[in-house]
Design a protein around this motif. Structure first.
Motif, PDB file in Angstrom:
ATOM      1  N   GLY A 192      -7.717  39.655 -12.165  1.00  0.00           N
ATOM      2  CA  GLY A 192      -7.686  39.113 -10.806  1.00  0.00           C
ATOM      3  C   GLY A 192      -6.525  39.672 -10.003  1.00  0.00           C
ATOM      4  O   GLY A 192      -6.674  40.017  -8.826  1.00  0.00           O
ATOM      5  N   ILE A 193      -5.361  39.783 -10.642  1.00  0.00           N
ATOM      6  CA  ILE A 193      -4.193  40.357  -9.965  1.00  0.00           C
ATOM      7  C   ILE A 193      -4.457  41.813  -9.605  1.00  0.00           C
ATOM      8  O   ILE A 193      -4.148  42.267  -8.500  1.00  0.00           O
ATOM      9  N   HIS A 194      -5.059  42.536 -10.538  1.00  0.00           N
ATOM     10  CA  HIS A 194      -5.401  43.949 -10.307  1.00  0.00           C
ATOM     11  C   HIS A 194      -6.383  44.087  -9.149  1.00  0.00           C
ATOM     12  O   HIS A 194      -6.226  44.945  -8.281  1.00  0.00           O
ATOM     13  N   ALA A 195      -7.357  43.217  -9.100  1.00  0.00           N
ATOM     14  CA  ALA A 195      -8.352  43.264  -8.020  1.00  0.00           C
ATOM     15  C   ALA A 195      -7.704  42.972  -6.670  1.00  0.00           C
ATOM     16  O   ALA A 195      -8.037  43.607  -5.663  1.00  0.00           O
ATOM     17  N   ARG A 196      -6.766  42.028  -6.626  1.00  0.00           N
ATOM     18  CA  ARG A 196      -6.086  41.712  -5.371  1.00  0.00           C
ATOM     19  C   ARG A 196      -5.228  42.870  -4.880  1.00  0.00           C
ATOM     20  O   ARG A 196      -5.117  43.103  -3.671  1.00  0.00           O
ATOM     21  N   LYS A 197      -4.609  43.607  -5.810  1.00  0.00           N
ATOM     22  CA  LYS A 197      -3.812  44.780  -5.410  1.00  0.00           C
ATOM     23  C   LYS A 197      -4.713  45.814  -4.727  1.00  0.00           C
ATOM     24  O   LYS A 197      -4.357  46.381  -3.702  1.00  0.00           O
ATOM     25  N   HIS A 198      -5.886  46.068  -5.322  1.00  0.00           N
ATOM     26  CA  HIS A 198      -6.814  47.038  -4.735  1.00  0.00           C
ATOM     27  C   HIS A 198      -7.378  46.522  -3.410  1.00  0.00           C
ATOM     28  O   HIS A 198      -7.579  47.296  -2.483  1.00  0.00           O
ATOM     29  N   LEU A 199      -7.631  45.235  -3.315  1.00  0.00           N
ATOM     30  CA  LEU A 199      -8.159  44.649  -2.090  1.00  0.00           C
ATOM     31  C   LEU A 199      -7.168  44.774  -0.948  1.00  0.00           C
ATOM     32  O   LEU A 199      -7.536  45.081   0.188  1.00  0.00           O
ATOM     33  N   ARG A 200      -5.901  44.593  -1.261  1.00  0.00           N
ATOM     34  CA  ARG A 200      -4.848  44.729  -0.229  1.00  0.00           C
ATOM     35  C   ARG A 200      -4.825  46.151   0.320  1.00  0.00           C
ATOM     36  O   ARG A 200      -4.674  46.357   1.520  1.00  0.00           O
ATOM     37  N   ILE A 201      -4.989  47.126  -0.552  1.00  0.00           N
ATOM     38  CA  ILE A 201      -4.995  48.525  -0.112  1.00  0.00           C
ATOM     39  C   ILE A 201      -6.231  48.815   0.723  1.00  0.00           C
ATOM     40  O   ILE A 201      -6.156  49.468   1.761  1.00  0.00           O
ATOM     41  N   ALA A 202      -7.364  48.296   0.287  1.00  0.00           N
ATOM     42  CA  ALA A 202      -8.619  48.565   0.987  1.00  0.00           C
ATOM     43  C   ALA A 202      -8.627  47.964   2.389  1.00  0.00           C
ATOM     44  O   ALA A 202      -9.206  48.526   3.316  1.00  0.00           O
ATOM     45  N   ARG A 203      -7.959  46.849   2.556  1.00  0.00           N
ATOM     46  CA  ARG A 203      -7.950  46.191   3.866  1.00  0.00           C
ATOM     47  C   ARG A 203      -6.907  46.795   4.767  1.00  0.00           C
ATOM     48  O   ARG A 203      -6.864  46.616   5.922  1.00  0.00           O
ATOM     49  N   HIS A 260       4.069  61.021  18.184  1.00  0.00           N
ATOM     50  CA  HIS A 260       3.190  60.761  17.039  1.00  0.00           C
ATOM     51  C   HIS A 260       3.848  59.768  16.103  1.00  0.00           C
ATOM     52  O   HIS A 260       5.051  59.554  16.137  1.00  0.00           O
ATOM     53  N   LYS A 261       3.011  59.147  15.269  1.00  0.00           N
ATOM     54  CA  LYS A 261       3.478  58.190  14.269  1.00  0.00           C
ATOM     55  C   LYS A 261       2.854  58.581  12.946  1.00  0.00           C
ATOM     56  O   LYS A 261       1.674  58.909  12.875  1.00  0.00           O
ATOM     57  N   GLU A 262       3.650  58.554  11.888  1.00  0.00           N
ATOM     58  CA  GLU A 262       3.167  58.937  10.562  1.00  0.00           C
ATOM     59  C   GLU A 262       2.116  57.953  10.047  1.00  0.00           C
ATOM     60  O   GLU A 262       2.136  56.778  10.395  1.00  0.00           O
ATOM     61  N   ASN A 263       1.216  58.456   9.230  1.00  0.00           N
ATOM     62  CA  ASN A 263       0.200  57.628   8.600  1.00  0.00           C
ATOM     63  C   ASN A 263       0.870  56.761   7.536  1.00  0.00           C
ATOM     64  O   ASN A 263       1.660  57.272   6.747  1.00  0.00           O
ATOM     65  N   PRO A 264       0.605  55.440   7.486  1.00  0.00           N
ATOM     66  CA  PRO A 264       1.328  54.575   6.554  1.00  0.00           C
ATOM     67  C   PRO A 264       1.034  54.841   5.077  1.00  0.00           C
ATOM     68  O   PRO A 264       1.874  54.570   4.233  1.00  0.00           O
ATOM     69  N   ARG A 265      -0.131  55.345   4.716  1.00  0.00           N
ATOM     70  CA  ARG A 265      -0.493  55.691   3.332  1.00  0.00           C
ATOM     71  C   ARG A 265      -0.193  54.549   2.350  1.00  0.00           C
ATOM     72  O   ARG A 265       0.674  54.643   1.488  1.00  0.00           O
ATOM     73  N   TYR A 266      -0.948  53.472   2.510  1.00  0.00           N
ATOM     74  CA  TYR A 266      -0.734  52.292   1.682  1.00  0.00           C
ATOM     75  C   TYR A 266      -1.024  52.553   0.207  1.00  0.00           C
ATOM     76  O   TYR A 266      -0.363  51.982  -0.658  1.00  0.00           O
ATOM     77  N   LEU A 267      -1.974  53.406  -0.096  1.00  0.00           N
ATOM     78  CA  LEU A 267      -2.298  53.679  -1.500  1.00  0.00           C
ATOM     79  C   LEU A 267      -1.122  54.329  -2.207  1.00  0.00           C
ATOM     80  O   LEU A 267      -0.756  53.942  -3.309  1.00  0.00           O
ATOM     81  N   ARG A 268      -0.501  55.319  -1.566  1.00  0.00           N
ATOM     82  CA  ARG A 268       0.625  56.024  -2.196  1.00  0.00           C
ATOM     83  C   ARG A 268       1.790  55.080  -2.483  1.00  0.00           C
ATOM     84  O   ARG A 268       2.441  55.176  -3.515  1.00  0.00           O
ATOM     85  N   SER A 269       2.042  54.154  -1.569  1.00  0.00           N
ATOM     86  CA  SER A 269       3.166  53.243  -1.766  1.00  0.00           C
ATOM     87  C   SER A 269       2.857  52.151  -2.790  1.00  0.00           C
ATOM     88  O   SER A 269       3.770  51.554  -3.344  1.00  0.00           O
ATOM     89  N   SER A 270       1.586  51.892  -3.052  1.00  0.00           N
ATOM     90  CA  SER A 270       1.211  50.818  -3.975  1.00  0.00           C
ATOM     91  C   SER A 270       0.804  51.331  -5.351  1.00  0.00           C
ATOM     92  O   SER A 270       0.471  50.524  -6.224  1.00  0.00           O
ATOM     93  N   GLU A 271       0.833  52.642  -5.575  1.00  0.00           N
ATOM     94  CA  GLU A 271       0.386  53.187  -6.863  1.00  0.00           C
ATOM     95  C   GLU A 271       1.229  52.678  -8.025  1.00  0.00           C
ATOM     96  O   GLU A 271       0.709  52.422  -9.103  1.00  0.00           O
ATOM     97  N   LYS A 272       2.525  52.509  -7.809  1.00  0.00           N
ATOM     98  CA  LYS A 272       3.397  52.045  -8.891  1.00  0.00           C
ATOM     99  C   LYS A 272       3.021  50.626  -9.305  1.00  0.00           C
ATOM    100  O   LYS A 272       2.965  50.314 -10.505  1.00  0.00           O
ATOM    101  N   ASP A 273       2.728  49.760  -8.331  1.00  0.00           N
ATOM    102  CA  ASP A 273       2.306  48.389  -8.646  1.00  0.00           C
ATOM    103  C   ASP A 273       0.996  48.386  -9.418  1.00  0.00           C
ATOM    104  O   ASP A 273       0.833  47.634 -10.383  1.00  0.00           O
ATOM    105  N   ILE A 274       0.058  49.227  -8.992  1.00  0.00           N
ATOM    106  CA  ILE A 274      -1.249  49.279  -9.660  1.00  0.00           C
ATOM    107  C   ILE A 274      -1.096  49.772 -11.095  1.00  0.00           C
ATOM    108  O   ILE A 274      -1.722  49.247 -12.015  1.00  0.00           O
TER     109      ILE A 274
END
Length: 80
Positions: free
Chosen positions: A69-80, A33-47
């Motif tokens: 715009g910077i804030h929107a790009r951070k969320h877009l990166r997580i969503a993708r 098995h491989k752990e789930n990357p959980r991009y939101l958890r790792s990017s919460e500090k940046d947001i």
């Protein structure tokens, strides 16, 4: 049309089952098995930092537009 990169795989009788889920990114029938990357958890500090930056800007300013715009790009990166 001829395929140039065609490779014949040796015949095999083994089969494997793969499960994609929330707890693990994938889990197969062999027990790997491989752990789930959980991009939101790792990017919460940046947001959090970028959101604080938005609130420090003056309403209607160019700096506020840039910060949003910077804030929107951070969320877009997580969503993708």
């Amino acid at each position: 049309m001829e395929q140039l990169n065609k490779q014949d795989a040796p015949p095999t009788t083994s089969e494997i089952g793969v499960d994609l889920g929330l707890e693990y990114f994938y889990y197969d029938s062999n027990g790997n098995h491989k752990e789930n990357p959980r991009y939101l958890r790792s990017s919460e500090k940046d947001i959090k930092r970028v959101q604080r930056n938005i609130y420090k800007k003056k309403n209607g300013s160019i700096g506020l537009k840039k910060a949003r715009g910077i804030h929107a790009r951070k969320h877009l990166r997580i969503a993708r």
